[in-house]
Structures are given as structure tokens and as C-alpha cells.
Design a protein around this motif. Structure first.
Motif, PDB file in Angstrom:
ATOM      1  N   LEU A 123      11.302  -4.607   7.936  1.00  0.00           N
ATOM      2  CA  LEU A 123      10.863  -4.574   6.543  1.00  0.00           C
ATOM      3  C   LEU A 123      10.646  -3.137   6.064  1.00  0.00           C
ATOM      4  N   LEU A 124      10.052  -2.320   6.914  1.00  0.00           N
ATOM      5  CA  LEU A 124       9.815  -0.924   6.559  1.00  0.00           C
ATOM      6  C   LEU A 124      11.138  -0.174   6.400  1.00  0.00           C
ATOM      7  N   ALA A 125      12.063  -0.397   7.331  1.00  0.00           N
ATOM      8  CA  ALA A 125      13.356   0.297   7.273  1.00  0.00           C
ATOM      9  C   ALA A 125      14.125  -0.087   6.014  1.00  0.00           C
ATOM     10  N   VAL A 126      14.137  -1.377   5.700  1.00  0.00           N
ATOM     11  CA  VAL A 126      14.841  -1.839   4.496  1.00  0.00           C
ATOM     12  C   VAL A 126      14.180  -1.265   3.247  1.00  0.00           C
ATOM     13  N   ALA A 127      12.844  -1.259   3.239  1.00  0.00           N
ATOM     14  CA  ALA A 127      12.118  -0.757   2.074  1.00  0.00           C
ATOM     15  C   ALA A 127      12.404   0.724   1.834  1.00  0.00           C
ATOM     16  N   LEU A 128      12.402   1.518   2.898  1.00  0.00           N
ATOM     17  CA  LEU A 128      12.668   2.953   2.753  1.00  0.00           C
ATOM     18  C   LEU A 128      14.118   3.205   2.342  1.00  0.00           C
ATOM     19  N   LEU A 176       0.831  -1.204   0.000  1.00  0.00           N
ATOM     20  CA  LEU A 176       0.000   0.000   0.000  1.00  0.00           C
ATOM     21  C   LEU A 176       0.870   1.260   0.000  1.00  0.00           C
ATOM     22  N   LEU A 177       1.927   1.247   0.823  1.00  0.00           N
ATOM     23  CA  LEU A 177       2.823   2.403   0.893  1.00  0.00           C
ATOM     24  C   LEU A 177       3.511   2.652  -0.438  1.00  0.00           C
ATOM     25  N   PHE A 178       4.052   1.601  -1.036  1.00  0.00           N
ATOM     26  CA  PHE A 178       4.814   1.764  -2.268  1.00  0.00           C
ATOM     27  C   PHE A 178       3.929   2.039  -3.473  1.00  0.00           C
ATOM     28  N   SER A 179       2.653   1.726  -3.369  1.00  0.00           N
ATOM     29  CA  SER A 179       1.746   2.060  -4.463  1.00  0.00           C
ATOM     30  C   SER A 179       1.586   3.573  -4.599  1.00  0.00           C
ATOM     31  N   ARG A 180       1.936   4.309  -3.536  1.00  0.00           N
ATOM     32  CA  ARG A 180       1.812   5.765  -3.542  1.00  0.00           C
ATOM     33  C   ARG A 180       3.139   6.480  -3.815  1.00  0.00           C
ATOM     34  N   ALA A 202      -0.474  -8.207 -10.381  1.00  0.00           N
ATOM     35  CA  ALA A 202      -0.695  -6.976 -11.151  1.00  0.00           C
ATOM     36  C   ALA A 202      -0.718  -5.763 -10.232  1.00  0.00           C
ATOM     37  N   SER A 203      -0.518  -5.993  -8.927  1.00  0.00           N
ATOM     38  CA  SER A 203      -0.554  -4.928  -7.937  1.00  0.00           C
ATOM     39  C   SER A 203       0.527  -3.885  -8.180  1.00  0.00           C
ATOM     40  N   ARG A 204       0.131  -2.629  -8.222  1.00  0.00           N
ATOM     41  CA  ARG A 204       1.099  -1.536  -8.418  1.00  0.00           C
ATOM     42  C   ARG A 204       2.101  -1.482  -7.266  1.00  0.00           C
ATOM     43  N   GLY A 205       1.614  -1.714  -6.048  1.00  0.00           N
ATOM     44  CA  GLY A 205       2.507  -1.672  -4.896  1.00  0.00           C
ATOM     45  C   GLY A 205       3.573  -2.748  -4.962  1.00  0.00           C
TER      46      GLY A 205
END
Length: 389
Positions: free
Chosen positions: A348-353, A20-24, A298-301
Motif C-alpha cells: 500500500l505504501l509503495a503504490v501510494a508513493l 496521516l502521511l498524505f495529510s502532510r 472530511a479527513s485531509r489525508g
């Protein structure tokens, strides 16, 4: 619930939130966003699963003193299955570039250097600096330091400046880049065999690499089963080229269910066994040829996470090491794995950011200078462009 179930539930919930976060976030280009390949989103799932796997391994390292895989086959395969599928993706993409085409091998090799090495060098600098810090900047002999540097440059690094935990700063994942490069360097001889064309110096050099691989197999340095994973990625290309009329059947919902069941079964098998490779080859074929599993892929996120998957893969070891070895954010005394799992969403959030930053700051500038692969001219007809990474 047992620890494996708890970890999987927390991981899936965290992945949903990250998606959801990365879709934005402005990660995807217009071309990437419009591309319909399920492999784009699959890479996001695979990279985050590897993070989850090494998160678990970190717990056992901190509680037993050994960097060892979990006893649970499922938790161990959270690392092995994604690596297997990553190798299949590589085989699929690059066999597609050479099969029945006029490959520009110089362009392929340049593109691989520009795609892989900048981030690897960036991470290697981190390993060097932190290892020097951990050893109090007291240098070992120049000869030993030279040996260590060479090993890291060929993706076999262990210690640096004598610090035995340097490889844990990458969670040890750099070993897979060695196999990736071995595969890239064999592409000219593979192309010579399947296209029945000799590519001069490229084929000769590639043949010498094959000899090196054969010697490595004899001494147990190169594992043949891992090379089979790349070959498994060839199958969808052959089907796409010679039996395109059958691809439409693979979009059926029952085929999606079959792919999920086979993936679940593979998670219970011995890592990198022939049975696991054969099992994974089937769902990979289904996904590579366009089945998006009820729209999940097919998810944008997830596609956005897939876009930064190389950063996710290569930087998560640094985050785990800093969090639990440098900053000591969790006390491992008298704890269970289920206690530690509360840290997983934050990791996971820290690595993603961090990956979002390294993708834009380290990877993307070099991606922009690469030649588009569409400049290659097909010899026997044009296949659809495959997703690049």
C-alpha cells in the motif's frame, strides 16, 4: 482470527497510516482542500480497498495458478463494492453536468481524454515493455500483435506479444474504463431525453453508441447491471435539484450509522447483483449529498489519497506484479494467506508513493490544460460544482 478479519484489520491500520502521511504531502490545491464533498475522501478509501482486494487475489494466483476472486464474499467485495461506487460517482458527477444545463459535449469529451488517457497510456507502455521483456523480445506475428494492441486501446486487453499474464500487470482493472467510456458516449442521448432537447450530431452519435451497447448486451459483452450503477448515481442529482429541502436531514448521526450498516451489508452480498446495487445506492445518496460520516470523509489525508485515486487504481497492478513476479519478494510455498498479509502495508505504501509521483508527473500536467467545468452555463439554475476527477 480468520484470514478475512486479519486482512481487514491490517488494511484499516495501513489506511490510517497512509492518511496521516498524505495529510502532510502537498497534494491538494486550495480549492480542493476547501471543498466539502465527502466523495473526495471516499475515492481514497475505494482505491486502496481495490489494492487490498488484488493483493489477496495475487496470493491465490501465486498458490493456485489462477487469477480468481477470493471465496470470501467480503474479500471479493473489497474489489466489487469500490468499483460499484466509482461508477455511481461517475454517474453523479456527469449527470450533474448535463441535467437541466447547456452541456458542452466537446468540452466534456476532451476533458475525459485528458483526464483518463495520459496515465492509461503511461501504464500501457509499462505493460508493453515488461511483456516484451518476459517474452525475450521475440515478437509474434504483426497481425496478432495488431489485434492485441487494438484490444488494449479499447480497454479489453489480455495478452501482449503472446504473454498471457500481461493483463495481470494492471490487475485487470482496465476493463472498468471501457464502461466509463460507454457511459460518457451516451451522455448526449441521456441529456436529450431528460432535457427534451436534440443535440444534433452528438445525439445521433450517442444513439449509435446505445445501439452498440444493446448488441453488446445480446452477446453478453456488456453487462446491464453494471450500467445500472451509473444510473444509481443520477438519484442524488435529482434530489439536489428538486428536493433540496430534504438534504439537511441526511446529515443526522443516525443517517450516518444507517449508511455504514448498509455498506457493511452490501459487503456480504453477491457482487454486482441487483440487490447489492440497490443496497449501495442508499449510502451513496447519503454521502453524495454531504454526509461525511462523523467527519471521517472530511479527513485531509483521505482527501489527498482521493486526489491520487486514479493513479492508485491504475498502477497498483504494476507494483504487485513487480514485487511478487519479477522480484519474488515473498515465497509462496507452504504459506497461508495470513502469512502473506504482512506484505500488505508495504505494498500500500509503495503504490501510494508511486501514485504521488505519477499524479504529479503524468496526470497533473494534463489536468492543468483542461477547461474548468464551471464555464458551463446552467439553463434552469446553477447547481453547486461537483468534484472533478
Amino acid at each position: 482470527m480468520d484470514a478475512t478479519t486479519v486482512i481487514l484489520l491490517v488494511y484499516c491500520a495501513s489506511l490510517f497510516i497512509l492518511s496521516l502521511l498524505f495529510s502532510r504531502l502537498p497534494v491538494l490545491t486550495a480549492v480542493t482542500a476547501a471543498r466539502s464533498s465527502p466523495l473526495d475522501a471516499l475515492r481514497g478509501i475505494l482505491a486502496t480497498a481495490v489494492i487490498c482486494h488484488h493483493f489477496v487475489v495475487t496470493y491465490f494466483w501465486k498458490t493456485t495458478g489462477s487469477w480468481i476472486p477470493p471465496e470470501s464474499a467480503v474479500l471479493n467485495n473489497l474489489g466489487a463494492v469500490p468499483v460499484s461506487l466509482f461508477f455511481m460517482i461517475t454517474g453523479f458527477l456527469f449527470f450533474g453536468k448535463i441535467y437541466q444545463r447547456h452541456p458542452d459535449f466537446l468540452d466534456i469529451f476532451k476533458s475525459r481524454v485528458l483526464r483518463i488517457m495520459p496515465l492509461y497510456v503511461f501504464v500501457l507502455i509499462f505493460v508493453v515493455l515488461l511483456s516484451l521483456f518476459e517474452t525475450g523480445f521475440a515478437f509474434i506475428t504483426l497481425k496478432e500483435l495488431g489485434k492485441e494492441v487494438f484490444k488494449w486501446l479499447v480497454f479489453s486487453g489480455g495478452s501482449f506479444n503472446g504473454f498471457i499474464h500481461s493483463n495481470i500487470m494492471t490487475a485487470g482493472v482496465h476493463w472498468t474504463l471501457r464502461y466509463e467510456w460507454l457511459f460518457y458516449l451516451t451522455l448526449p442521448i441521456i441529456a436529450a431525453l431528460v432535457n427534451k432537447v436534440w443535440y444534433g450530431q452528438y445525439s445521433l452519435a450517442s444513439l449509435l453508441v446505445c445501439v452498440v451497447i444493446a448488441v453488446g448486451m445480446m452477446f453478453g459483452v456488456v453487462k446491464p447491471a453494471l450500467l445500472l450503477l451509473f444510473v444509481a448515481g443520477f438519484i442524488p442529482v435529482l434530489i439536489k435539484r428538486h428536493f433540496p429541502q430534504g438534504i439537511a436531514y441526511l446529515a443526522h448521526p443516525l443517517v450516518s450509522v444507517a449508511a455504514l450498516l448498509l455498506l457493511a451489508y452490501a459487503m456480504t452480498l453477491e457482487a454486482y447483483s441487483v440487490l447489492q446495487i440497490a443496497t449501495l445506492a442508499v449510502p451513496f445518496l447519503i454521502l453524495a449529498l454531504g454526509n461525511d460520516v462523523f467527519g471521517l470523509l472530511a479527513s485531509r489525508g483521505l482527501k489527498s489519497l482521493g486526489e491520487v485515486s486514479y493513479s492508485l487504481y491504475l498502477t497498483h497492478g504494476a507494483v504487485l506484479y513487480i514485487a511478487f513476479s519479477t522480484l519474488h519478494l515473498f515465497s509462496f510455498e507452504n504459506t497461508q494467506l495470513t502469512d502473506f498479509v504482512v506484505c500488505l502495508p508495504a505494498i500500500l505504501l509503495a503504490v501510494a508513493l508511486l501514485s504521488y509521483v505519477t499524479f504529479n508527473g503524468v496526470e497533473k500536467p494534463f489536468i492543468k490544460v483542461r477547461k474548468p467545468s464551471i464555464r458551463q452555463t446552467a439553463k434552469f439554475g446553477q447547481l453547486q460544482p461537483s468534484p472533478e476527477y
